[in-house]
Write a protein that holds these residues in place. Structure first.
Motif, PDB file in Angstrom:
ATOM      1  N   ALA A   1       7.860  -7.119  -4.998  1.00 24.85           N
ATOM      2  CA  ALA A   1       8.583  -8.078  -4.291  1.00 24.85           C
ATOM      3  C   ALA A   1       8.236  -7.459  -2.488  1.00 24.85           C
ATOM      4  CB  ALA A   1       9.678  -6.282  -4.469  1.00 24.85           C
ATOM      5  N   MET A   2       7.735  -6.532  -2.281  1.00 27.21           N
ATOM      6  CA  MET A   2       7.014  -6.906  -0.787  1.00 27.21           C
ATOM      7  C   MET A   2       6.184  -7.703  -0.780  1.00 27.21           C
ATOM      8  SD  MET A   2       8.127  -4.744   0.948  1.00 27.21           S
ATOM      9  CE  MET A   2       7.766  -4.567   2.028  1.00 27.21           C
ATOM     10  N   ALA A   3       5.288  -7.882  -1.547  1.00 26.99           N
ATOM     11  CA  ALA A   3       4.045  -8.979  -1.193  1.00 26.99           C
ATOM     12  C   ALA A   3       4.649 -10.390  -1.545  1.00 26.99           C
ATOM     13  CB  ALA A   3       3.428  -8.765  -3.076  1.00 26.99           C
ATOM     14  N   GLU A   4       5.546 -10.731  -2.056  1.00 28.66           N
ATOM     15  CA  GLU A   4       6.236 -11.910  -2.249  1.00 28.66           C
ATOM     16  C   GLU A   4       6.950 -12.162  -0.419  1.00 28.66           C
ATOM     17  OE1 GLU A   4       6.402 -14.214  -4.284  1.00 28.66           O
ATOM     18  OE2 GLU A   4       5.571 -13.752  -6.204  1.00 28.66           O
ATOM     19  N   LEU A   5       7.590 -11.600  -0.821  1.00 26.99           N
ATOM     20  CA  LEU A   5       8.457 -11.265   0.298  1.00 26.99           C
ATOM     21  C   LEU A   5       7.443 -11.354   1.714  1.00 26.99           C
ATOM     22  CD1 LEU A   5      11.029  -9.137  -0.051  1.00 26.99           C
ATOM     23  CD2 LEU A   5      11.990 -10.946  -0.084  1.00 26.99           C
ATOM     24  N   ILE A   6       6.096 -11.028   1.900  1.00 26.83           N
ATOM     25  CA  ILE A   6       5.958 -11.135   2.613  1.00 26.83           C
ATOM     26  C   ILE A   6       4.839 -12.672   2.768  1.00 26.83           C
ATOM     27  CG2 ILE A   6       3.098 -10.748   3.535  1.00 26.83           C
ATOM     28  CD1 ILE A   6       4.748  -8.312   4.586  1.00 26.83           C
ATOM     29  N   ASN A   7       5.164 -13.330   1.609  1.00 29.97           N
ATOM     30  CA  ASN A   7       4.335 -14.063   1.752  1.00 29.97           C
ATOM     31  C   ASN A   7       5.087 -15.734   1.667  1.00 29.97           C
ATOM     32  OD1 ASN A   7       1.573 -14.016   0.781  1.00 29.97           O
ATOM     33  ND2 ASN A   7       1.863 -14.204  -1.114  1.00 29.97           N
ATOM     34  N   HIS A   8       6.319 -15.050   1.784  1.00 29.55           N
ATOM     35  CA  HIS A   8       8.080 -16.135   2.234  1.00 29.55           C
ATOM     36  C   HIS A   8       8.282 -15.669   3.444  1.00 29.55           C
ATOM     37  CE1 HIS A   8       6.713 -16.342  -1.950  1.00 29.55           C
ATOM     38  NE2 HIS A   8       6.554 -17.857  -1.783  1.00 29.55           N
ATOM     39  N   PRO A   9       7.978 -16.058   4.748  1.00 33.80           N
ATOM     40  CA  PRO A   9       8.727 -15.129   5.943  1.00 33.80           C
ATOM     41  C   PRO A   9      10.308 -15.268   5.861  1.00 33.80           C
ATOM     42  CG  PRO A   9       6.327 -16.097   6.035  1.00 33.80           C
ATOM     43  CD  PRO A   9       6.947 -16.311   4.865  1.00 33.80           C
ATOM     44  N   HIS A  10      11.038 -16.654   5.263  1.00 30.39           N
ATOM     45  CA  HIS A  10      11.984 -17.021   5.341  1.00 30.39           C
ATOM     46  C   HIS A  10      12.471 -16.154   4.518  1.00 30.39           C
ATOM     47  CE1 HIS A  10      15.803 -19.119   5.121  1.00 30.39           C
ATOM     48  NE2 HIS A  10      15.705 -19.314   4.158  1.00 30.39           N
ATOM     49  N   GLU A  11      12.641 -15.906   2.852  1.00 30.38           N
ATOM     50  CA  GLU A  11      13.135 -15.203   2.113  1.00 30.38           C
ATOM     51  C   GLU A  11      13.269 -13.583   2.645  1.00 30.38           C
ATOM     52  OE1 GLU A  11      10.998 -17.277   1.706  1.00 30.38           O
ATOM     53  OE2 GLU A  11      12.199 -18.232   0.613  1.00 30.38           O
ATOM     54  N   MET A  12      12.166 -12.758   3.277  1.00 29.57           N
ATOM     55  CA  MET A  12      11.392 -11.840   4.366  1.00 29.57           C
ATOM     56  C   MET A  12      13.170 -11.582   5.622  1.00 29.57           C
ATOM     57  SD  MET A  12      10.654  -9.165   4.433  1.00 29.57           S
ATOM     58  CE  MET A  12       9.089  -8.521   4.374  1.00 29.57           C
ATOM     59  N   ARG A  13      13.628 -13.149   5.979  1.00 28.79           N
ATOM     60  CA  ARG A  13      14.437 -11.972   7.323  1.00 28.79           C
ATOM     61  C   ARG A  13      15.539 -12.625   6.843  1.00 28.79           C
ATOM     62  NH1 ARG A  13      10.456 -16.113   9.936  1.00 28.79           N
ATOM     63  NH2 ARG A  13      11.258 -17.624   9.063  1.00 28.79           N
TER      64      ARG A  13
ATOM     65  N   ALA B   1       5.176   4.621 -18.553  1.00 25.17           N
ATOM     66  CA  ALA B   1       4.707   3.625 -19.020  1.00 25.17           C
ATOM     67  C   ALA B   1       6.093   2.746 -18.521  1.00 25.17           C
ATOM     68  CB  ALA B   1       4.437   3.136 -20.339  1.00 25.17           C
ATOM     69  N   ALA B   2       7.351   3.510 -18.604  1.00 31.85           N
ATOM     70  CA  ALA B   2       8.746   2.122 -18.640  1.00 31.85           C
ATOM     71  C   ALA B   2       9.505   2.284 -18.340  1.00 31.85           C
ATOM     72  CB  ALA B   2       9.159   2.035 -20.401  1.00 31.85           C
ATOM     73  N   ALA B   3       9.217   3.984 -17.170  1.00 33.74           N
ATOM     74  CA  ALA B   3       9.834   4.443 -16.102  1.00 33.74           C
ATOM     75  C   ALA B   3       9.326   4.501 -14.661  1.00 33.74           C
ATOM     76  CB  ALA B   3      10.924   5.607 -16.277  1.00 33.74           C
ATOM     77  N   THR B   4       8.835   5.224 -14.356  1.00 35.29           N
ATOM     78  CA  THR B   4       7.708   5.253 -13.601  1.00 35.29           C
ATOM     79  C   THR B   4       6.915   4.830 -13.415  1.00 35.29           C
ATOM     80  OG1 THR B   4       8.419   7.588 -14.670  1.00 35.29           O
ATOM     81  CG2 THR B   4       6.423   7.372 -12.627  1.00 35.29           C
ATOM     82  N   ASP B   5       5.565   3.982 -14.084  1.00 32.88           N
ATOM     83  CA  ASP B   5       4.912   3.217 -13.692  1.00 32.88           C
ATOM     84  C   ASP B   5       5.814   1.615 -12.790  1.00 32.88           C
ATOM     85  OD1 ASP B   5       2.368   2.754 -12.988  1.00 32.88           O
ATOM     86  OD2 ASP B   5       2.122   1.345 -14.430  1.00 32.88           O
ATOM     87  N   THR B   6       6.767   0.538 -13.990  1.00 35.02           N
ATOM     88  CA  THR B   6       7.049  -0.088 -13.741  1.00 35.02           C
ATOM     89  C   THR B   6       7.818  -0.191 -12.955  1.00 35.02           C
ATOM     90  OG1 THR B   6       9.080   0.797 -15.163  1.00 35.02           O
ATOM     91  CG2 THR B   6       6.879  -0.437 -15.944  1.00 35.02           C
ATOM     92  N   THR B   7       8.565   1.232 -12.557  1.00 32.78           N
ATOM     93  CA  THR B   7       9.501   1.078 -10.452  1.00 32.78           C
ATOM     94  C   THR B   7       8.822   0.670  -9.803  1.00 32.78           C
ATOM     95  OG1 THR B   7      11.518   2.401 -11.101  1.00 32.78           O
ATOM     96  CG2 THR B   7      11.504   2.407  -9.464  1.00 32.78           C
ATOM     97  N   TYR B   8       8.070   1.771  -9.336  1.00 30.59           N
ATOM     98  CA  TYR B   8       7.166   1.141  -8.201  1.00 30.59           C
ATOM     99  C   TYR B   8       6.139   0.041  -8.017  1.00 30.59           C
ATOM    100  CZ  TYR B   8       2.286   2.720  -9.032  1.00 30.59           C
ATOM    101  OH  TYR B   8       0.579   2.269 -10.019  1.00 30.59           O
ATOM    102  N   THR B   9       5.453  -0.120  -9.541  1.00 22.71           N
ATOM    103  CA  THR B   9       5.431  -1.249  -9.711  1.00 22.71           C
ATOM    104  C   THR B   9       5.847  -2.749  -8.756  1.00 22.71           C
ATOM    105  OG1 THR B   9       3.520  -1.390 -11.341  1.00 22.71           O
ATOM    106  CG2 THR B   9       3.864  -3.178 -11.176  1.00 22.71           C
ATOM    107  N   THR B  10       6.572  -3.138  -9.940  1.00 23.57           N
ATOM    108  CA  THR B  10       8.081  -3.853  -9.400  1.00 23.57           C
ATOM    109  C   THR B  10       8.414  -3.985  -8.134  1.00 23.57           C
ATOM    110  OG1 THR B  10       9.400  -3.640 -11.495  1.00 23.57           O
ATOM    111  CG2 THR B  10      10.369  -4.436  -9.597  1.00 23.57           C
ATOM    112  N   MET B  11       8.544  -3.080  -6.648  1.00 24.20           N
ATOM    113  CA  MET B  11       8.159  -3.283  -5.720  1.00 24.20           C
ATOM    114  C   MET B  11       7.467  -3.309  -4.736  1.00 24.20           C
ATOM    115  SD  MET B  11      11.523  -0.996  -4.730  1.00 24.20           S
ATOM    116  CE  MET B  11      11.101  -0.475  -3.380  1.00 24.20           C
ATOM    117  N   VAL B  12       6.685  -3.439  -5.419  1.00 20.37           N
ATOM    118  CA  VAL B  12       4.723  -3.349  -4.764  1.00 20.37           C
ATOM    119  C   VAL B  12       4.699  -4.794  -4.936  1.00 20.37           C
ATOM    120  CG1 VAL B  12       2.624  -4.051  -4.764  1.00 20.37           C
ATOM    121  CG2 VAL B  12       3.241  -1.521  -4.685  1.00 20.37           C
TER     122      VAL B  12
END
Length: 267
Positions: free
Chosen positions: A78-90, A65-76
């Motif tokens: 992060a990518m979702a927020e960056l896709i919605n914010h192209p300036h921050e992505m670049r 619960a606190a090691a495996t699942d949380t890590t990849y969830t945070t990655m998802v």
């Protein structure tokens, strides 16, 4: 869940007895925990907290619960927020590619110290989308006094990290993705600061997450590698922006499956 974990522990104990006779050296995480349990039993009672089956079950649950699942969830997230914010992505991609340099072919741990904006992106992701919005519960073992209040033994305390991280009294534009906010000297740069509790995705103090020193570099390295090697965009013909609805599970994750198009990039 408790019955399942009891069966897993019992199966491992039985296999370990057979392994000693047959010379089988197969080991996994549960075996490591059982080593501690058996060493404690062999040493006898020492007056400390016993590392019994209940403690082993808690450690297994923490690992999932606190090691495996949380890590990849945070990655998802992060990518979702960056896709919605192209300036921050670049901006974060430019930083990573400049740090690796023309002669580089991959991101390594040596590059991470140079990636300050990437660190801000991950912190802002954890602020907005704490994988465990209610931190793992803690329980008092004896009666105590705290700030003039009597706290009985076995009082369970649950910290709402999500509410703390989105408190408008503490954060400007609290519901917006603004990685730059972590560049200020007045904001904590320590995930588990003992002095600043505005940002506690890993908890804090003695009972904070013991895996933070491993989890954060792992996320930084994985995210930096994806952003270095590929340019990312939403599939053609679909929505122009991702919906950021949440879904509960072992951790709070993006409700819709994240589908992105990765285009290889080379210097």
């Amino acid at each position: 869940m408790g019955a399942l974990l009891e069966r897993i522990i019992a199966d491992h104990r039985q296999r370990r007895r057979g392994s000693r006779r047959e010379g089988d050296n197969h080991r996994d995480f549960v075996d490591v925990l059982l080593d501690v349990n058996e060493a404690e039993e062999h040493a006898g009672a020492g007056g400390g907290v016993p590392f019994d089956n209940e403690a082993i079950k808690v450690m297994i649950l923490l690992m999932f619960a606190a090691a495996t699942d949380t890590t990849y969830t945070t990655m998802v997230w992060a990518m979702a927020e960056l896709i919605n914010h192209p300036h921050e992505m670049r901006r974060v991609q430019d930083e990573i590619r400049a740090a690796v340099g023309v002669g580089g072919d991959r991101v390594t741990e040596e590059h991470l110290e140079k990636l300050r904006y990437l660190k801000h992106v991950i912190k802002e992701t954890l602020r907005l989308h704490a994988p465990l919005p209610l931190l793992l519960p803690h329980e008092t073992t004896e009666d105590t006094q705290l700030l003039g209040y009597r706290v009985p033994a076995r009082t369970r305390v649950i910290v709402n990290a999500w509410a703390i991280a989105r408190d408008p009294a503490t954060w400007e534009r609290a519901d917006e993705f603004v990685p730059e906010r972590f560049a200020g000297d007045d904001l904590t740069t320590d995930y588990m600061s003992a002095q600043d509790f505005r940002f506690v995705p890993f908890g804090g103090g003695r009972r904070g997450c013991p895996g933070v020193a491993f989890a954060v570099p792992s996320m930084e390295l994985a995210l930096a590698s994806m952003l270095y090697h590929f340019d990312w965009e939403l599939p053609a013909g679909g929505a122009s922006k991702l919906e950021m609805d949440e879904m509960n599970g072992l951790s709070v994750r993006l409700k819709a499956t994240l589908h992105l198009v990765a285009k290889p990039w080379s210097p």
